[in-house]
Design an enzyme around this catalytic site. Sequence first.
Site, PDB file in Angstrom:
ATOM      1  N   GLU A   1       0.814  -1.235   0.000  1.00  0.00           N
ATOM      2  CA  GLU A   1       0.000   0.000   0.000  1.00  0.00           C
ATOM      3  C   GLU A   1       0.839   1.273   0.000  1.00  0.00           C
ATOM      4  O   GLU A   1       0.896   2.008   0.996  1.00  0.00           O
ATOM      5  CB  GLU A   1      -0.956   0.009   1.199  1.00  0.00           C
TER       6      GLU A   1
ATOM      7  N   GLU B   1      -6.858  -7.507  -0.602  1.00  0.00           N
ATOM      8  CA  GLU B   1      -7.375  -7.603   0.772  1.00  0.00           C
ATOM      9  C   GLU B   1      -8.865  -7.276   0.733  1.00  0.00           C
ATOM     10  O   GLU B   1      -9.259  -6.183   0.337  1.00  0.00           O
ATOM     11  CB  GLU B   1      -6.652  -6.610   1.685  1.00  0.00           C
TER      12      GLU B   1
END
Length: 657
Positions: A144, A316
């Site tokens: 991320e 995710e």
Amino acid sequence: MNRTLGVCYYPEHWPETQWADDAARMARLGLTHVRIGEFAWSRLEPRRGAYDFEWLRRAIDTLHGAGLKVVLGTPTATPPKWLVDEMPDILPVGADGSVRGFGSRRHYDFSHDGYLQECKRITLALARALGEHPGIAAWQTDNEYDCHNTTLSYSATARSGFQEWLQRKYQSPDALNRAWGTVFWSMEISDFSEVELPNLTVTEANPAHVMDFRRYASDMVVRFNKAQADIIRAHSPGRDVIHNFMGRTLAFDHFAVGADLDISSWDSYPLGFLEDRSDQNDDWKRQFARAGDPDFQAFHHDLYRATSKGRWWVMEQQPGPVNWAPHNPAPRDGMVRLWSWEAFAHGAETVSYFRWRQAPFAQEQMHAGLLRPDSIEAEGYFEAAQVAKELGELEGELDDKAGLADVAIVFDYASAWAWEIQPQGREFDYFRLVFDFYRSLRRLGLSVDFVSANTPSLEGYPLVVIPGLFTWSPALLEAIKAHGGQVLIGPRSGSKTPDFAIPQALPPALPDDVLGVRVSRIETLRADTPVRVKGGGTLQFWREYLEIGADTETLLSAEDEVPALVANGNRHYLGGWPDQELMRSILQPIAAAAGLTTFDLPEGVRLRRHGGHVFALNYGETAFDLAQLVWTGAPLLGNLVLEPSGVAVVEISGTES
Ligand code: GAL
């Protein structure tokens, strides 16, 4: 295409004796992919050069032995303490000048060359040691980018890197002075070493200066990612390189990072995002508190699909309550399944849940997993099991390719930076503007693709929408000229030169043969003082005064007679930010002129076309009968009466339209 499920797993969090059982249970659940390793640097290299990859190899052996495919993360989002102590200036510096410390994650500065070398070193060591392991199917670079606002760092290394970047771009201080307009307020420089970072100024810094700093910072993320991707490709051939992007994160150019990936992925937390990242009012947030916003996930599915030439995953997927939003409700029954199916509706290859087992310790102990901390199955587990079963049943029935969507929205990260730098009115936010268009199009039942403003491919789209574009790329102007379909441009599109100045021809700076319209002035409006439009509806937040050429006609005016929507043939310009209903009533006839069939969907129901099928999803709390649209035949999945949290897959040939 094989649609698959996965999970995020942290072998280093659990005793080794538990791994085999975990792996067997994952496989029994119907999962095929497991992402591991992305925060494990302190275990992989406890001291400089003292690599310990054997535990990781055993973990991969175990997962592979159970038939699972591993996605191995590089651990560079979490430099270990010894490394930070050796190189304290890798720590990022906030806009307020304070150093962001060790003790959580992402404590590094993208512009730090020394840290980049360290990341290459650990990536190379890992790829050499494990890259050919048959259990490794793919890699994830870092984790991320920009999470916790870490793209921008106002450090000494960023300052010198920025100065070099400027030197390369402008060649001479004079050229920089001209481009930025530094004669204003005596900001002229005579040497690149005089350029400061645009923070800690007394009042706002020069927008052209900030814009270049944002471009530089984005380039640093691209450089960081590419360095890892190159190493992985050289030493772990045949494996896909993936990164996991985030929701409503625009600090770097995801198209540019995506160009170095095989697969884009993103991390989807619908309930956390509704609480944390939505512009909607409290009524809306209450209504969808356990379902998530009906457009937020889809928006990112569509956007990230565009960043890596079509291949994309959810890396995710929220499986239950998260820990990081202001409130963290549990999903309504069926929503974990719906979110998973929605990703497949938008073309995902894999949906991977975060995480396998809830951790009883450290920062995320309140974050659900598929298993509870005591290893008993949590609610999300059963919904994942249902998706696995349904995927099996539908195998071979769904098309591999989605085909072109009905509408292309031109998307541009630089525009997000520009309007953040110069909003002019508090509510003017690029994401919010584009998202409003996206939501309106989806309420009309349309499917959307995003295309990059720099490398636009508009061919074949019946309708192209270009909201809030900072500046035209030559390629985009050419593509519009060549486009035979309907085009809707504005508001605020083409309102700057690349150097962040007002174009001499005035916005939208379109050649007259494209569209004869000029914005003579703009105003921004308080949320409670919108401008009323003839025939109903309002322009809110941002409003333009348009002058039009002889060939341009006015389709809609404000009550004060100022044109709001103008057109010449198939090219339209919109001089304001319509409320949602007005936006739909503007888009509907343009879509009809483009030959598209539109619907008037309820707030919580959405459709997505994929190849020969339409997926229907119900985020709402009341049932909706799809037969009132045009479908009749029995769905491949689900029922025509779409219950709350319901998913249906309907064949398009079954339509009567
Ligand atoms: C993501 C992150 C994960 C975990 C998760 C919790 O942003 O990639 O590591 O923190 O959020 O929801």
